[in-house]
Design a protein around this motif. Structure first.
Motif, short mmCIF file in Angstrom:
data_model
loop_
_atom_site.label_atom_id
_atom_site.label_comp_id
_atom_site.label_asym_id
_atom_site.label_seq_id
_atom_site.Cartn_x
_atom_site.Cartn_y
_atom_site.Cartn_z
N ALA A 73 -2.50 6.97 -5.95
CA ALA A 73 -3.17 6.43 -7.14
C ALA A 73 -4.67 6.72 -7.12
O ALA A 73 -5.41 6.23 -7.98
CB ALA A 73 -2.93 4.92 -7.23
N GLY A 74 -5.12 7.48 -6.14
CA GLY A 74 -6.53 7.83 -6.05
C GLY A 74 -7.37 6.82 -5.32
O GLY A 74 -8.61 6.90 -5.33
N LYS A 75 -6.75 5.85 -4.65
CA LYS A 75 -7.47 4.82 -3.90
C LYS A 75 -7.44 5.16 -2.41
O LYS A 75 -6.68 6.03 -1.97
CB LYS A 75 -6.83 3.45 -4.12
CG LYS A 75 -6.76 3.02 -5.58
CD LYS A 75 -5.99 1.72 -5.71
CE LYS A 75 -5.83 1.30 -7.16
NZ LYS A 75 -5.04 0.05 -7.30
N GLU A 76 -8.24 4.45 -1.65
CA GLU A 76 -8.21 4.60 -0.20
C GLU A 76 -7.18 3.62 0.39
O GLU A 76 -6.85 2.60 -0.24
CB GLU A 76 -9.59 4.32 0.39
CG GLU A 76 -10.59 5.45 0.17
CD GLU A 76 -10.15 6.75 0.84
OE1 GLU A 76 -10.09 6.80 2.09
OE2 GLU A 76 -9.87 7.72 0.10
N PRO A 77 -6.67 3.88 1.60
CA PRO A 77 -5.75 2.94 2.24
C PRO A 77 -6.42 1.58 2.44
O PRO A 77 -7.64 1.47 2.47
CB PRO A 77 -5.45 3.61 3.59
CG PRO A 77 -5.77 5.04 3.39
CD PRO A 77 -6.90 5.08 2.41
N LYS A 78 -5.60 0.55 2.59
CA LYS A 78 -6.09 -0.82 2.76
C LYS A 78 -5.57 -1.35 4.08
O LYS A 78 -4.51 -2.00 4.14
CB LYS A 78 -5.62 -1.68 1.59
CG LYS A 78 -6.26 -3.06 1.50
CD LYS A 78 -5.79 -3.76 0.22
CE LYS A 78 -6.43 -5.13 0.08
NZ LYS A 78 -5.96 -5.81 -1.16
N PRO A 79 -6.28 -1.12 5.19
CA PRO A 79 -5.78 -1.48 6.52
C PRO A 79 -5.49 -2.97 6.71
O PRO A 79 -4.69 -3.33 7.57
CB PRO A 79 -6.91 -1.04 7.45
CG PRO A 79 -7.66 0.00 6.69
CD PRO A 79 -7.58 -0.43 5.26
N ASN A 80 -6.12 -3.81 5.91
CA ASN A 80 -5.91 -5.26 6.09
C ASN A 80 -4.92 -5.85 5.08
O ASN A 80 -4.83 -7.07 4.94
CB ASN A 80 -7.25 -6.00 5.98
CG ASN A 80 -7.91 -5.81 4.61
OD1 ASN A 80 -7.50 -4.95 3.84
ND2 ASN A 80 -8.94 -6.61 4.33
N GLU A 81 -4.17 -5.00 4.41
CA GLU A 81 -3.21 -5.50 3.42
C GLU A 81 -2.13 -6.36 4.10
O GLU A 81 -1.67 -6.03 5.20
CB GLU A 81 -2.55 -4.34 2.66
CG GLU A 81 -1.60 -4.83 1.57
CD GLU A 81 -1.12 -3.71 0.66
OE1 GLU A 81 -0.86 -3.97 -0.52
OE2 GLU A 81 -0.99 -2.57 1.14
N SER A 82 -1.73 -7.42 3.45
CA SER A 82 -0.71 -8.31 3.98
C SER A 82 0.61 -7.57 4.19
O SER A 82 1.11 -6.91 3.28
CB SER A 82 -0.49 -9.48 3.00
OG SER A 82 0.72 -10.15 3.29
N VAL A 83 1.15 -7.69 5.39
CA VAL A 83 2.43 -7.04 5.70
C VAL A 83 3.56 -7.66 4.88
O VAL A 83 4.42 -6.95 4.34
CB VAL A 83 2.74 -7.16 7.21
CG1 VAL A 83 4.07 -6.50 7.54
CG2 VAL A 83 1.63 -6.52 8.03
N LEU A 84 3.55 -8.97 4.79
CA LEU A 84 4.61 -9.67 4.07
C LEU A 84 4.58 -9.32 2.58
O LEU A 84 5.63 -9.07 1.97
CB LEU A 84 4.44 -11.18 4.25
CG LEU A 84 5.69 -12.06 4.10
CD1 LEU A 84 6.81 -11.60 5.01
CD2 LEU A 84 5.34 -13.51 4.40
N LEU A 85 3.39 -9.26 2.01
CA LEU A 85 3.25 -8.90 0.60
C LEU A 85 3.75 -7.48 0.36
O LEU A 85 4.46 -7.21 -0.62
CB LEU A 85 1.79 -9.03 0.16
CG LEU A 85 1.48 -8.66 -1.30
CD1 LEU A 85 2.22 -9.59 -2.25
CD2 LEU A 85 -0.03 -8.70 -1.54
N ALA A 86 3.37 -6.56 1.25
CA ALA A 86 3.81 -5.17 1.12
C ALA A 86 5.33 -5.07 1.18
O ALA A 86 5.96 -4.34 0.40
CB ALA A 86 3.18 -4.31 2.22
N LEU A 87 5.94 -5.82 2.12
CA LEU A 87 7.39 -5.79 2.25
C LEU A 87 8.07 -6.27 0.97
O LEU A 87 8.99 -5.62 0.46
CB LEU A 87 7.83 -6.67 3.43
CG LEU A 87 9.34 -6.84 3.64
CD1 LEU A 87 9.99 -5.50 3.95
CD2 LEU A 87 9.61 -7.84 4.76
N PHE A 88 7.62 -7.40 0.44
CA PHE A 88 8.23 -7.94 -0.76
C PHE A 88 8.06 -7.00 -1.95
O PHE A 88 8.98 -6.83 -2.75
CB PHE A 88 7.63 -9.32 -1.09
CG PHE A 88 8.08 -10.40 -0.14
CD1 PHE A 88 9.31 -10.34 0.48
CD2 PHE A 88 7.24 -11.47 0.15
CE1 PHE A 88 9.73 -11.33 1.36
CE2 PHE A 88 7.64 -12.48 1.02
CZ PHE A 88 8.90 -12.40 1.64
#
Length: 457
Positions: A410-425
């Motif tokens: 999407a043209g953004k940079e990675p987000k190393p601190n993104e919530s694992v649980l949120l990403a999974l859902f």
């Protein structure tokens, strides 16, 4: 010899700290120098450095499996980050059989303009971009499969996965021959689009891997039984692809060192397959391991301390296979530090450093290492929620990294601190909706095809 140290940049070793130096015989070289070396493949093509992005499924196609501009943006980002060889996520060769929603399928030239843009993005900084070709066989989630799933034999998954996947139907001779030609046709289209090489996905439990496994392949014809018969399928795929793309075009395979299953594909068998393909003219052998039932490739539980120290899960196998074949090797799984990467290359155990997850978080990692920065170590660490049942799911970490690929697409940079649980859902929700839409689309296509057949008769 392609393993000789040559073509070093002009950076002086005296400018570097001791932690950045590796001694090889009489020469002292930096990690940056080692990993910045070019590598010439048997076909004559030269890779610009020793960094190889191993395939990660991007799931960035449309719901009906076409290419999107997101793939162009993602691979431009990796090219900008200094990776010399970018291998795409598995492109499927048959629209009726995809491993997950939003896989890209290439059966014909209808996506040629977008394929060309994708290829150009991957080559934009002078590197290589290869397409990984795949057929999932029976490894299609039940919620996605609208019809029969296919495999060498009608062997279901074990009890832990049986509810998630259908029991497959055994392939007919005609279907096997069709699949072989589909691999070759897709390779030819990708070459025409400007991709600079192809890789056969022969690992992680997909169709080629199923043929190689004595557990999954229980056929009694020319495609099963002895190892000679079981490896006939990947061998014929390789030959068909080579016939289409010619001698001067890189053809690779990703092969399990073993599938770690009782009665499955052993290390000794893997070495025999590797030598057979090397003798046929293979250009690069990528080594991995495991499958959905034993996903070593997703995090290697219970590996020895010596393996952890060297960072790469499959270096022992690589050292053994090196004694039997001269084909360039790419070892994938576990590499995190510039020091371990350089040591693996200098030891002769591997020619290309296969990295995947680090590049999902740090796309500039190869540039950082090649610039000679001190003590470069990837920030990638195990992603945990603290909920044991969820943390033990193979899909959990994969979901988090998939989200980072989508951000770059999407043209953004990675987000190393993104919530694992949120990403999974979010990924589970996306896959659920995508599977439903894909299955509905397949059924609609099948219904239309039946009506056309009736009208024609």
């Amino acid at each position: 010899d392609h393993r000789d140290l040559h073509s070093f940049p002009t950076r002086r070793s005296s400018d570097l700290l001791p932690s950045q130096l590796v001694t090889t015989g009489e020469n002292t070289v930096s990690h940056a120098d080692t990993l910045s070396q070019t590598l010439t493949l048997p076909c004559g093509v030269t890779l610009p450095n020793r960094f190889g992005k191993s395939a990660m499924s991007e799931a960035l196609g449309t719901i009906d499996n076409h290419v999107t501009p997101k793939l162009e943006r993602l691979y431009a980002r990796w090219a900008k980050g200094g990776t010399g060889l970018n291998i795409t996520g598995n492109i499927m060769i048959d629209r009726r059989h995809t491993g997950e929603p939003n896989n890209v399928v290439v059966e014909d030239e209808r996506d040629m303009p977008l394929l060309k843009r994708w290829a150009e993005a991957g080559k934009s900084q002078g590197g290589a971009i290869w397409v990984q070709l795949n057929h999932p066989g029976k490894q299609i989630p039940r919620m996605l499969a609208s019809g029969d799933t296919l495999s060498p034999s009608a062997v279901p998954f074990g009890k832990e996965l049986k509810s998630a996947f259908k029991t497959p139907r055994a392939l007919t001779e005609e279907e096997i021959q069709d699949i072989i030609q589909r691999f070759a046709r897709t390779a030819s289209i990708c070459k025409k689009a400007g991709f600079t090489g192809v890789q056969i996905h022969g690992a992680h439990g997909y169709l080629v891997s199923q043929f190689l496994s004595g557990h999954h392949n229980r056929r009694t014809d020319q495609w099963g039984g002895s190892l000679e018969n079981r490896m006939r399928f990947p061998l014929e795929i390789y030959r068909a692809i080579r016939k289409e793309v010619g001698e001067g075009y890189p053809v690779s395979i990703k092969l399990n060192s073993a599938d770690f299953q009782r009665g499955g594909f052993s290390e000794e068998e893997s070495m025999t397959v590797a030598k057979t393909l090397a003798d046929e003219g293979l250009d690069l052998l990528e080594i991995s391991g495991g499958n959905y039932e034993n996903p070593v490739m997703a995090g290697a539980k219970g590996v020895r301390e010596s393996t952890v120290n060297r960072e790469a899960y499959f270096l022992d196998y690589a050292n053994e296979i090196r004694k039997r074949v001269s084909v360039p090797l790419m070892v994938t799984g576990g590499f995190r530090s510039a020091k371990a990467m350089a040591e693996a290359v200098n030891s002769g155990a591997t020619d290309v450093i296969g990295i995947a997850r680090p590049l999902a978080v740090e796309p500039d990692l190869p540039n950082a290492i090649q610039a000679g920065r001190e003590g470069v170590v990837s920030r990638v660490t195990p992603r945990k929620t603290g909920i044991k049942a969820i943390d033990e799911m193979a899909m959990m970490e994969v979901s988090w990294y998939t989200r980072q690929l989508h951000r770059m697409g999407a043209g953004k940079e990675p987000k190393p601190n993104e919530s694992v649980l949120l990403a999974l859902f979010k990924v589970i929700a996306t896959m659920g909706v995508g599977s439903f839409k894909t299955r509905r689309l397949r059924r609609s296509e099948e219904h239309t095809s039946e009506l056309q057949s009736q009208l024609e008769s």
